[in-house]
Motif scaffolding. Structure first.
Motif, mmCIF file in Angstrom:
data_model
loop_
_atom_site.group_PDB
_atom_site.id
_atom_site.type_symbol
_atom_site.label_atom_id
_atom_site.label_comp_id
_atom_site.label_asym_id
_atom_site.label_seq_id
_atom_site.Cartn_x
_atom_site.Cartn_y
_atom_site.Cartn_z
ATOM 1 N N PRO A 182 0.826 -1.211 0.000
ATOM 2 C CA PRO A 182 0.000 0.000 0.000
ATOM 3 C C PRO A 182 0.861 1.263 0.000
ATOM 4 C CG PRO A 182 -0.803 -1.581 1.617
ATOM 5 C CD PRO A 182 0.490 -2.119 1.103
ATOM 6 N N GLU A 183 0.496 2.220 -0.859
ATOM 7 C CA GLU A 183 1.304 3.439 -0.942
ATOM 8 C C GLU A 183 1.245 4.215 0.366
ATOM 9 O OE1 GLU A 183 1.769 7.456 -3.713
ATOM 10 O OE2 GLU A 183 0.543 5.752 -4.375
ATOM 11 N N ARG A 184 0.039 4.369 0.919
ATOM 12 C CA ARG A 184 -0.140 5.062 2.205
ATOM 13 C C ARG A 184 -0.908 4.136 3.142
ATOM 14 N NH1 ARG A 184 -3.325 10.256 0.337
ATOM 15 N NH2 ARG A 184 -4.504 8.529 -0.581
ATOM 16 N N LEU A 185 -0.249 3.684 4.175
ATOM 17 C CA LEU A 185 -0.857 2.766 5.142
ATOM 18 C C LEU A 185 -0.998 3.467 6.483
ATOM 19 C CD1 LEU A 185 -1.807 -0.119 5.950
ATOM 20 C CD2 LEU A 185 0.580 -0.608 6.536
ATOM 21 N N LEU A 186 -2.205 3.478 7.005
ATOM 22 C CA LEU A 186 -2.464 4.025 8.331
ATOM 23 C C LEU A 186 -2.703 2.871 9.289
ATOM 24 C CD1 LEU A 186 -3.003 6.403 10.259
ATOM 25 C CD2 LEU A 186 -5.405 6.348 9.505
ATOM 26 N N THR A 209 1.916 5.584 8.650
ATOM 27 C CA THR A 209 1.654 6.397 9.839
ATOM 28 C C THR A 209 1.049 5.500 10.899
ATOM 29 O OG1 THR A 209 1.280 8.409 8.548
ATOM 30 C CG2 THR A 209 0.412 8.370 10.790
ATOM 31 N N LEU A 210 1.618 5.519 12.082
ATOM 32 C CA LEU A 210 1.118 4.715 13.197
ATOM 33 C C LEU A 210 0.521 5.656 14.240
ATOM 34 C CD1 LEU A 210 2.743 1.668 14.915
ATOM 35 C CD2 LEU A 210 1.905 3.547 16.307
ATOM 36 N N VAL A 211 -0.705 5.377 14.623
ATOM 37 C CA VAL A 211 -1.428 6.198 15.597
ATOM 38 C C VAL A 211 -1.675 5.380 16.858
ATOM 39 C CG1 VAL A 211 -3.615 7.358 16.089
ATOM 40 C CG2 VAL A 211 -2.519 7.644 13.859
ATOM 41 N N GLU A 212 -1.286 5.922 17.996
ATOM 42 C CA GLU A 212 -1.470 5.261 19.285
ATOM 43 C C GLU A 212 -2.098 6.245 20.267
ATOM 44 O OE1 GLU A 212 -1.887 3.345 22.603
ATOM 45 O OE2 GLU A 212 -1.266 2.240 20.798
ATOM 46 N N LYS A 213 -3.146 5.804 20.926
ATOM 47 C CA LYS A 213 -3.868 6.667 21.869
ATOM 48 C C LYS A 213 -3.038 6.965 23.111
ATOM 49 C CE LYS A 213 -8.161 6.722 24.592
ATOM 50 N NZ LYS A 213 -9.397 5.962 24.904
ATOM 51 N N LEU A 270 -5.659 12.528 8.474
ATOM 52 C CA LEU A 270 -4.599 11.631 8.024
ATOM 53 C C LEU A 270 -5.112 10.801 6.853
ATOM 54 C CD1 LEU A 270 -3.322 10.311 11.499
ATOM 55 C CD2 LEU A 270 -2.431 12.228 10.151
ATOM 56 N N PRO A 271 -4.664 11.093 5.622
ATOM 57 C CA PRO A 271 -5.123 10.336 4.455
ATOM 58 C C PRO A 271 -4.466 8.963 4.387
ATOM 59 C CG PRO A 271 -3.479 11.941 3.799
ATOM 60 C CD PRO A 271 -3.726 12.173 5.268
ATOM 61 N N PHE A 272 -5.151 8.004 3.759
ATOM 62 C CA PHE A 272 -4.609 6.657 3.625
ATOM 63 C C PHE A 272 -5.215 5.960 2.419
ATOM 64 C CE2 PHE A 272 -8.263 6.426 6.489
ATOM 65 C CZ PHE A 272 -9.044 5.444 5.884
ATOM 66 N N ASP A 273 -4.469 4.989 1.912
ATOM 67 C CA ASP A 273 -4.989 4.089 0.881
ATOM 68 C C ASP A 273 -5.503 2.799 1.509
ATOM 69 O OD1 ASP A 273 -4.276 5.695 -1.453
ATOM 70 O OD2 ASP A 273 -2.212 5.277 -0.879
ATOM 71 N N GLN A 274 -4.830 2.368 2.583
ATOM 72 C CA GLN A 274 -5.255 1.182 3.327
ATOM 73 C C GLN A 274 -5.213 1.506 4.822
ATOM 74 O OE1 GLN A 274 -6.415 -1.671 2.186
ATOM 75 N NE2 GLN A 274 -5.897 -1.553 0.013
ATOM 76 N N LEU A 275 -6.202 0.998 5.537
ATOM 77 C CA LEU A 275 -6.310 1.218 6.976
ATOM 78 C C LEU A 275 -6.196 -0.119 7.691
ATOM 79 C CD1 LEU A 275 -7.036 2.929 9.505
ATOM 80 C CD2 LEU A 275 -9.451 2.533 8.932
#
Length: 490
Positions: A182-186, A209-213, A270-275
C-alpha cells in the motif's frame, strides 16, 4: 439440566488453535477418548493469520533492509526492488509448509477424533456439532475445554465501514491481491501487532503512519523499551503519532479515505490508501452456548485459577481466557486445562503465571520477562536496575547490531532476578537464559559463573551480570586483599 450417567467422550475440545491442539494432544497421550471440534482452519490464528504469516512478512522486510544497509559492510547494492506478490507468496508458502504439523491427519494419527464443524453447548455436558457438510452430531463429554480464541477489536467509529479496513486477520487475503505494498498505510494501534506490521510495511515501500492513543507505543513495557522501538520505527520511515485518537473516517473519491484524529496539537486529517486496525483482540464468546449457560460476564468468560468455569468440568484456555494473549501462553494453559479436566476431581493444578516471557518482533527485537520497573514501583518492591548497552559488545560491533541493551531488575542488595528486558538482535532468543534462571531460582552470580561462547550476542547477559557484580563488590574484603598482596610482595 441432568448430568448424564455415562459420557461419549472423556474430553471434548472446541477450537483447534494452539490451546485446543495441545489440550487434545495431551488427552490422547494419556489414552483418553477425545474429540476436537474446529469449523475453520486447523492451527487457528497463530498459523493462519497471526504468528506465522506476520513473521514471514517481517523476514521479507528485513531482507530488504539488509540490502539497503549492505554498504556499511563494503557491499554496495542498489535500492531493492520489492516484488510484493512474491512477498505474499512467501507468506502463503510458509503457512502451507507448517500446516501439516497441525493437520487433521496428524491429530487423527495421534488418537484425536477431529470433527470439522461448529460446536455449541446445549447444556453443561452436551455439545451439538454442526458439521461443515451440513449434518449434525451430538456428543456428551465428561470434561469440556473451550479454546475459541479471540478476534480483532473493531471500534464503533463513524465512517469506518465506509472507508474499508483490514485487521491482522483479513489483511493477508486482501493484500495478496495487490501488485505492490500500500502506498499510504495508516495503522491504528501501537501494541505489538501494530509496531511489527508498521515497520515491516515501511521497509517494503509503504508510507506508514502509526497512531497510538497512549502517550507511547508498547505502553505495557518500560519507557526505555518504548523509546527504543519508537526510534527504530522512525528510523525506518514510520510516522509515529502518540497521544492521538481516531474520531471518525471519511471516504475519498479517489479511493481510500482519511482519518480525523484528535492529536495533542489539535484535530488532524490523516489520508490513507489502506487502513489497518491493530487495537487489540476480544475473546470469542458468542455462538457457543456460553451466554445461555451464564458463563459470560461483561463479554468475558469467567474462570478461576484452575481455568474452570462455574461448571468445574468446563474449562478454558488460550486467548479466550487470557490474561496473556500469546501462543506460548495458550500452550502453557492447555496443559492445565486438559489435566484439570481429566483428573481435576482427583488432583487439580493452579496455573503458574509467575514467569511469562513476551516478545515483539520489531527490529531490533524486544523481549522481556518478569516485572517491569514500573510494576516494581507500583507494587512497592525494592529493586536495583542494571543496564548493559549492546554498543559495547564485540559480536554486536562486528555485525552492526549495536542498537539496544539488556536491563535486569534485581531484589535490593541481592542477585535475585525480578525481571529482565532486552532490546537487540535476537532478543527473543537471548531472554530464554533469564527465563530459565528465574524458573529455577538462579541469580546473577550463577549466570556470571556460566561460560558463554565468544563472540556471541548471548554474552550480553553475562556482561550485565558482571556489571551487577562490580556494583556489589565487597569493599572491605577488597581492601584486606590489597593489604595481603602488598604483604606478599615483601
Amino acid at each position: 439440566m441432568q448430568k448424564p450417567k455415562q459420557f461419549d467422550r472423556n474430553l471434548i475440545v472446541i477450537g483447534a488453535g494452539a490451546a485446543g491442539l495441545v489440550s487434545a494432544y495431551i488427552a490422547a497421550a494419556v489414552k483418553a477418548k477425545v474429540t476436537l471440534i474446529e469449523a475453520g482452519e486447523m492451527g487457528g490464528d497463530c498459523l493462519n493469520t497471526g504468528c506465522v504469516p506476520s513473521k514471514a512478512l517481517i523476514k521479507c522486510a528485513r531482507m530488504a533492509q539488509h540490502a539497503r544497509e549492505a554498504g556499511q559492510f563494503g557491499v554496495k547494492l542498489p535500492e531493492p526492488e520489492i516484488d510484493f506478490p512474491s512477498v505474499m507468496a512467501h507468506v502463503r508458502q510458509s503457512i502451507e509448509t507448517i500446516e501439516p504439523h497441525d493437520s487433521v491427519e496428524r491429530y487423527n494419527g495421534l488418537g484425536v477424533e477431529v470433527l470439522k464443524g461448529y460446536g455449541k453447548l446445549l447444556d453443561p455436558w452436551t455439545v451439538q456439532v454442526t458439521l461443515n457438510d451440513g449434518s449434525e452430531q451430538t456428543l456428551t463429554g465428561r470434561a469440556i475445554v473451550l479454546a475459541t480464541g479471540a478476534a480483532p477489536i473493531v471500534p464503533p467509529l463513524p465512517g469506518l465501514d465506509q472507508v474499508g479496513y483490514v485487521t491482522s486477520e483479513t489483511l493477508w487475503d486482501r493484500f495478496a491481491k495487490l501488485d505492490r505494498a500500500p502506498e499510504r498505510l495508516l495503522v491504528l494501534g501501537g501494541g505489538a501487532i501494530g509496531c511489527e506490521l508498521a515497520q515491516a510495511f515501511a521497509r517494503l515501500g509503504s508510507s506508514v503512519t502509526l497512531v497510538e492513543k497512549a502517550p507511547r507505543v508498547l505502553p505495557a513495557e518500560d519507557k526505555a523499551v518504548s523509546d527504543a522501538v519508537t526510534e527504530a520505527l522512525k528510523r525506518d520511515g514510520v510516522t509515529v503519532q502518540t497521544g492521538t485518537e481516531a474520531q471518525r473516517f471519511d471516504r475519498s473519491t479517489q479511493g481510500g479515505g482519511q482519518a480525523i484524529v484528535r492529536a495533542p496539537e489539535g484535530e488532524q486529517s490523516l489520508p490513507f490508501d489502506q487502513l489497518l486496525l491493530a487495537l487489540g483482540r476480544r475473546p470469542r464468546v458468542q455462538g457457543f452456548g456460553l451466554e445461555e449457560l451464564g458463563l459470560v460476564e461483561d463479554g468475558r468468560l469467567k474462570t478461576d485459577g484452575y481455568l474452570r468455569t462455574e461448571h468445574s468440568h468446563i474449562l478454558a484456555a488460550g486467548d479466550l481466557v487470557g490474561p496473556y494473549q500469546f501462543t506460548h501462553m495458550a500452550s502453557h494453559q492447555a496443559w492445565y486445562a486438559a489435566v484439570n479436566g481429566l483428573f481435576g476431581d482427583l488432583k487439580k493444578f493452579r496455573v503458574d503465571y509467575s514467569i511469562v516471557p513476551r516478545a515483539v518482533f520489531v527490529d531490533p527485537e524486544v523481549a522481556s520477562v518478569g516485572l517491569t520497573e514500573r510494576q516494581a514501583q507500583e507494587q512497592g518492591i525494592a529493586y536495583e536496575l542494571t543496564c548493559y548497552e549492546l554498543d559495547e559488545l564485540d559480536r554486536a560491533i562486528v555485525e552492526g547490531n549495536r542498537r539496544g541493551f539488556v536491563r535486569v531488575l534485581t531484589a535490593k542488595g541481592k542477585d535475585t532476578i525480578l525481571g529482565a528486558a532486552i532490546v537487540g538482535e535476537n532478543a527473543a532468543e537471548l531472554i530464554a537464559e533469564f527465563v530459565m534462571a528465574m524458573k529455577h531460582g538462579l541469580g546473577l552470580n550463577k549466570l556470571l559463573g556460566t561460560i558463554h561462547i565468544y563472540p556471541t550476542m548471548m554474552e550480553a547477559n553475562r556482561f550485565a551480570a558482571g556489571d551487577w557484580k562490580r556494583a556489589h563488590a565487597p569493599a572491605t574484603a577488597l581492601k584486606l586483599l590489597e593489604r595481603f598482596h602488598r604483604w606478599r610482595r615483601g
